[in-house]
Write a protein that holds these residues in place. Structure first.
Motif, PDB file in Angstrom:
ATOM      1  N   UNK A 109       0.841  -1.194   0.000  1.00 46.27           N
ATOM      2  CA  UNK A 109       0.000   0.000   0.000  1.00 46.27           C
ATOM      3  C   UNK A 109       0.879   1.249   0.000  1.00 46.27           C
ATOM      4  N   UNK A 110       0.404   2.293  -0.646  1.00 48.28           N
ATOM      5  CA  UNK A 110       1.166   3.546  -0.645  1.00 48.28           C
ATOM      6  C   UNK A 110       1.261   4.082   0.776  1.00 48.28           C
ATOM      7  N   UNK A 111       2.284   4.887   1.021  1.00 54.70           N
ATOM      8  CA  UNK A 111       2.482   5.430   2.363  1.00 54.70           C
ATOM      9  C   UNK A 111       1.258   6.212   2.816  1.00 54.70           C
ATOM     10  N   UNK A 112       1.054   6.277   4.140  1.00 52.29           N
ATOM     11  CA  UNK A 112      -0.138   6.949   4.652  1.00 52.29           C
ATOM     12  C   UNK A 112       0.099   8.416   4.988  1.00 52.29           C
ATOM     13  N   UNK A 113       1.334   8.782   5.349  1.00 51.01           N
ATOM     14  CA  UNK A 113       1.609  10.173   5.706  1.00 51.01           C
ATOM     15  C   UNK A 113       2.877  10.719   5.056  1.00 51.01           C
ATOM     16  N   UNK A 114       3.971   9.995   5.202  1.00 52.07           N
ATOM     17  CA  UNK A 114       5.270  10.472   4.713  1.00 52.07           C
ATOM     18  C   UNK A 114       5.910   9.403   3.838  1.00 52.07           C
ATOM     19  N   UNK A 115       6.670   9.791   2.806  1.00 51.05           N
ATOM     20  CA  UNK A 115       7.381   8.806   1.993  1.00 51.05           C
ATOM     21  C   UNK A 115       8.316   7.955   2.857  1.00 51.05           C
ATOM     22  N   UNK A 116       8.524   6.740   2.420  1.00 47.16           N
ATOM     23  CA  UNK A 116       9.399   5.810   3.138  1.00 47.16           C
ATOM     24  C   UNK A 116      10.834   6.015   2.672  1.00 47.16           C
ATOM     25  N   UNK A 117      11.718   6.172   3.642  1.00 49.88           N
ATOM     26  CA  UNK A 117      13.143   6.398   3.389  1.00 49.88           C
ATOM     27  C   UNK A 117      13.914   5.191   3.903  1.00 49.88           C
ATOM     28  N   UNK A 118      14.956   4.810   3.200  1.00 51.78           N
ATOM     29  CA  UNK A 118      15.798   3.707   3.645  1.00 51.78           C
ATOM     30  C   UNK A 118      16.624   4.166   4.845  1.00 51.78           C
ATOM     31  N   UNK A 119      16.556   3.414   5.948  1.00 45.50           N
ATOM     32  CA  UNK A 119      17.236   3.840   7.169  1.00 45.50           C
ATOM     33  C   UNK A 119      18.499   3.047   7.476  1.00 45.50           C
ATOM     34  N   UNK A 120      18.892   2.148   6.568  1.00 44.18           N
ATOM     35  CA  UNK A 120      20.048   1.300   6.860  1.00 44.18           C
ATOM     36  C   UNK A 120      20.909   1.112   5.615  1.00 44.18           C
ATOM     37  N   UNK A 121      22.189   1.149   5.811  1.00 44.09           N
ATOM     38  CA  UNK A 121      23.177   0.952   4.739  1.00 44.09           C
ATOM     39  C   UNK A 121      23.494  -0.536   4.609  1.00 44.09           C
ATOM     40  N   UNK A 122      23.788  -0.986   3.405  1.00 44.33           N
ATOM     41  CA  UNK A 122      24.289  -2.343   3.198  1.00 44.33           C
ATOM     42  C   UNK A 122      23.379  -3.201   2.355  1.00 44.33           C
ATOM     43  N   UNK A 123      23.940  -4.302   1.843  1.00 39.39           N
ATOM     44  CA  UNK A 123      23.198  -5.276   1.030  1.00 39.39           C
ATOM     45  C   UNK A 123      22.520  -4.629  -0.170  1.00 39.39           C
ATOM     46  N   UNK A 125      21.538  -1.470  -0.316  1.00 40.37           N
ATOM     47  CA  UNK A 125      20.705  -0.355   0.118  1.00 40.37           C
ATOM     48  C   UNK A 125      21.600   0.810   0.531  1.00 40.37           C
ATOM     49  N   UNK A 126      21.064   2.026   0.344  1.00 44.02           N
ATOM     50  CA  UNK A 126      21.805   3.212   0.776  1.00 44.02           C
ATOM     51  C   UNK A 126      20.977   3.951   1.812  1.00 44.02           C
ATOM     52  N   UNK A 127      21.590   4.168   2.976  1.00 42.33           N
ATOM     53  CA  UNK A 127      20.908   4.897   4.038  1.00 42.33           C
ATOM     54  C   UNK A 127      20.545   6.292   3.526  1.00 42.33           C
ATOM     55  N   UNK A 128      19.294   6.701   3.753  1.00 38.58           N
ATOM     56  CA  UNK A 128      18.824   8.009   3.300  1.00 38.58           C
ATOM     57  C   UNK A 128      18.231   8.009   1.904  1.00 38.58           C
ATOM     58  N   UNK A 129      18.327   6.881   1.193  1.00 38.68           N
ATOM     59  CA  UNK A 129      17.788   6.806  -0.164  1.00 38.68           C
ATOM     60  C   UNK A 129      16.267   6.690  -0.132  1.00 38.68           C
ATOM     61  N   UNK A 130      15.638   7.241  -1.158  1.00 39.87           N
ATOM     62  CA  UNK A 130      14.204   7.083  -1.369  1.00 39.87           C
ATOM     63  C   UNK A 130      14.055   6.305  -2.670  1.00 39.87           C
ATOM     64  N   UNK A 131      13.463   5.133  -2.573  1.00 39.91           N
ATOM     65  CA  UNK A 131      13.280   4.274  -3.745  1.00 39.91           C
ATOM     66  C   UNK A 131      11.886   4.461  -4.316  1.00 39.91           C
ATOM     67  N   UNK A 132      11.796   4.416  -5.646  1.00 41.10           N
ATOM     68  CA  UNK A 132      10.518   4.563  -6.350  1.00 41.10           C
ATOM     69  C   UNK A 132      10.472   3.574  -7.504  1.00 41.10           C
TER      70      UNK A 132
END
Length: 191
Positions: A109-123, A125-132
């Protein structure tokens, strides 16, 4: 997920901005990072999206192998995704049987209030990234690549904020000029 909903989702037979197919693999394989990244991206996409494990890239319904199927435990998957999603990603995991084959369906489901941001680095993924999910020639999951994509995401967040304010009884919503001011600041950052 009902069988009718499943049939409706796979009807087109091809991937789109809100639909992705993956061949049969165990959750514990390298697939879990791809699935997690899709979940983060679909959460940031208007109307969310679905990912179905058990359909190959050509759209052929092959099903999930029995030895892979047992690895898709919703609690384990949600715990893993929560390591990366800030705020939370709202999704479900269902096993659907269709024509004597099993499929794993992720409904995001789409976010309910705020976009989802990646909070962890590694594997991958980049911490602080916003994926779309992009609307390019071939839909794919990527970090926000440019200001046009960021603008779409900010507009969705503004729409969500206005909806939430109206539910709380506020008559005044965020003005278009305030949103445009915010967008021009983002463009100045050369994102």
């Amino acid at each position: 997920m009902t069988i009718d909903n499943f049939k409706r989702i796979i009807e087109s037979g091809k991937e789109s901005i809100s639909l992705e197919f993956k061949e049969s693999e165990s959750w514990d394989s390298s697939l879990k990072n791809k699935l997690t990244k899709f979940i983060l991206a679909a959460t940031n996409t208007r109307e969310g999206g679905n990912l179905i494990v058990g359909i190959d890239n050509s759209g052929k319904l092959v099903g999930v192998k029995a030895e892979h199927l047992t690895s898709y435990k919703e609690d384990v998957i949600k715990d893993y995704v929560s390591r990366y999603a800030d705020p939370y990603a709202n999704f479900s995991v269902d096993i659907v049987e269709h024509e004597s084959k099993n499929y794993v369906v992720f409904t995001v489901r789409e976010f309910s209030e705020m976009p989802v941001i990646c909070k962890k680095e590694g594997d991958g993924f980049r911490k602080g990234a916003i994926y779309i999910r992009t609307r390019n020639r071939r839909p794919e999951t990527v970090e926000v690549p440019d200001s046009a994509h960021m603008r779409e995401l900010v507009e969705l967040a503004t729409d969500k904020m206005n909806e939430n304010l109206k539910k709380r009884g506020w008559n005044r919503a965020i003005s278009e000029s305030a949103a445009n001011s915010f967008l021009s600041q983002i463009e100045d950052l050369n994102i």
